[in-house]
Scaffold this active site. Structure first.
Site, PDB file in Angstrom:
ATOM      1  CE1 TYR A  78      -1.376  -6.448   7.839  1.00 19.96           C
ATOM      2  CE2 TYR A  78      -1.664  -8.777   8.273  1.00 19.96           C
ATOM      3  CZ  TYR A  78      -1.285  -7.758   7.425  1.00 19.96           C
ATOM      4  OH  TYR A  78      -0.829  -8.059   6.163  1.00 19.96           O
ATOM      5  CB  CYS A 106      -0.925   0.012   1.216  1.00 17.96           C
ATOM      6  SG  CYS A 106      -1.965   1.481   1.309  1.00 17.96           S
TER       7      CYS A 106
END
Length: 542
Positions: free
Chosen positions: A477, A178
């Site tokens: 995460y 990303c």
């Protein structure tokens, strides 16, 4: 709003015992305007220009606040707001901000790219917090002669990739897919991308750093010492100070890379193929990485499961076809499925840009991503899951209806680096990492409650298939469901700390105690200091 909306962060807010009463934002603003010039050589006007308050310059404050909120779950009227936003552009401004925050008595939240999945770089359970927004620290200096780059913490991965591409077509850096993720958060939490089997994690290539500590000192590897250097390479930089920059070693890449994307539904033996992938891929050529997306889909008006195999190969199409033909012929890969690209084009491909219409310059756009609502969780698989087990997983995803999985392959270099080489411990013995992923666009709180519940139900369902004692998790995460800090409680920190860091947690605690004994740098999942066991671990139950 439904009481389950924003559950993870609001649970923290409601359950934290606060020893302070909310301060008046205007008083805090004036205190900082007076304090900053006393701790910085810069002029009063230069320093006042970096301080934003909801009372003094509310329009700019709101624009800045929203600009790097990358999860809409934390962008509504009930989301806790900072008393100030400070946007430093120099090291002395960061130093002064830290010292003044200590003096005024406000918590510091540090934001580089705003991609923390639980929003804790810009949301807090403490009523008196400021955001130190590092987006002006976005310089990237690449030196091909030494194969290194100095990248400031507010730079985004896309900026780092582009600056490398400007200087060389045979160098790259192993980090995330990303491009709008901030370097500061990504590297301090470990960081990985499509070259992890060849080159390991991002932090395996960090050779120096600069940080402002709780006493306002600028430290690097030499002055801060090897323990601090170890801690900020995977232990979460925001527990130890304000990361200013990392110096990284670049890696060599071939001029020709190959990518592909192949989809298989359950009717096309998806479960058997995913089971086979587990068997053959951890020991396949290190130049190949294949990620799998597991998703519920509708085909011919019938709900089913689908596996999408996405690959990056450090080599040409012919080499990939030969490798797959020998090791994984069951996938049925065809030559026309394979696209030969440069490394920078592989970055665009993995970021879901159209290679026919997108130029590499898009990587310099700090807002090229689409911001929606989302929730993430993580797990590690250490024992192969049988075909019948995979079928049951597909069926459960279809039953729930929205949640998807991302399976990230291990092996190669990841198995060669010791578990205690950096704080990131999940190395040899792990077949792949699971990301639980659910995104949505509708702000309806009923939908949000449903989707958050899906993630927790699936997490419980996966218990027999994943690591145990402790059940592993990946810091980047971020998941507040697995534990939350209350004040500065060692026992609270241990709940989530051992999941993220396994046997490395205790060393992180000792380093934290040495470099930040007063816990100036703290958040809902920070590293605790030693000796404080008050508070009760708070685990969120689905």
């Amino acid at each position: 709003m439904n009481s389950l909306s924003m559950f993870s962060i609001l649970f923290t807010i409601l359950s934290f015992p606060s020893s302070t009463i909310a301060l008046d934002p205007d008083s805090v603003y004036q205190s900082f305007l007076q304090c900053l010039p006393l701790n910085s050589p810069e002029s009063v006007s230069e320093l006042s220009d970096i301080v934003y308050s909801s009372t003094a310059n509310s329009t700019s404050y709101t624009t800045l606040l929203v600009d790097y909120i990358k999860n809409q779950r934390f962008n509504n009227s009930k989301t806790p707001k900072p008393v100030l936003i400070i946007t430093p552009a120099t090291e002395s401004q960061v130093q002064a901000a830290v010292l003044c925050a200590k003096k005024v008595g406000v918590q510091i939240k540090i934001r580089s790219g705003g991609h923390d999945y639980e929003g804790i770089s810009y949301v807090s359970s403490d009523p008196n917090f400021i955001i130190l927004d590092m987006f002006k620290f976005d310089k990237v200096s690449v030196d091909i002669s030494t194969e290194t780059a100095v990248v400031q913490s507010g730079a985004l991965l896309g900026q780092l990739y582009y600056r490398i591409y400007e200087k060389s077509k045979v160098h790259g850096f192993p980090a995330g897919v990303c491009p709008t993720v901030g370097v500061g958060g990504h590297l301090s939490g470990g960081g990985y991308g499509t070259m992890l089997r060849k080159y390991g994690l991002s932090v395996d290539h960090v050779i120096n750093f600069r940080i402002v500590d709780s006493n306002g000192r600028v430290l690097d590897r030499e002055t801060g010492g090897e323990d601090l250097f170890w801690a900020v390479r995977g232990g979460g930089g925001a527990s130890f100070g304000v990361i200013l920059s990392y110096t990284v070693k670049l890696v060599r890449i071939p001029e020709v890379n190959t990518v592909f994307r192949v989809m298989k539904t359950q009717a096309e033996n998806a479960a058997a193929l995913v089971a086979k992938w587990q068997e053959v891929m951890p020991n396949i050529d290190d130049d190949l990485f294949i990620r799998i997306l597991l998703q519920p889909v509708t085909v011919n008006k019938k709900k089913t499961g689908r596996a999408t195999f996405i690959a990056h190969y450090l080599g040409d199409r012919n080499g990939l076809m030969e490798l797959m033909g020998k090791s994984f012929p069951e996938l049925g890969l065809k030559k026309e499925d394979c696209i030969e690209v440069s490394w920078i084009e592989s970055v665009l491909y993995w970021a879901n840009f159209d290679l026919n219409t997108t130029k590499p310059e898009i990587l310099l756009d700090r807002h090229s991503d689409k911001v929606n609502f989302g929730k993430r969780k993580s797990d590690y698989v250490q024992t192969p899951i049988s075909e019948s087990g995979m079928t049951s997983i597909f069926n459960k995803l279809v039953e729930l209806g929205k949640l998807g999985f991302v399976f990230n392959l291990y092996g190669g270099r990841m198995y060669e680096i010791a578990a205690d080489a950096t704080p990131f411990p999940h190395r040899a013995g792990n077949l792949f990492k699971i990301q639980y992923s659910v995104n949505w666009n509708d702000p309806d709180p009923v939908l949000e409650a449903n989707y958050l519940n899906q993630s927790r139900v699936m997490y419980e369902f996966m218990t027999p298939f994943v690591s145990k004692n402790p059940r592993g998790a990946y810091l980047n995460y971020r998941d507040l469901d697995i534990g939350v800090m209350s004040g500065d409680s060692y026992s609270d920190g241990k709940v989530y700390g051992e999941k993220y860091f396994m046997g490395n947690f205790e060393r992180l605690v000792k380093i934290k105690t040495a470099v930040d004994p007063d816990n100036v740098f703290r958040n809902e999942q920070s590293i605790p200091t030693l000796g404080k066991t008050s508070g009760k671990s708070r685990k969120i139950i689905a």
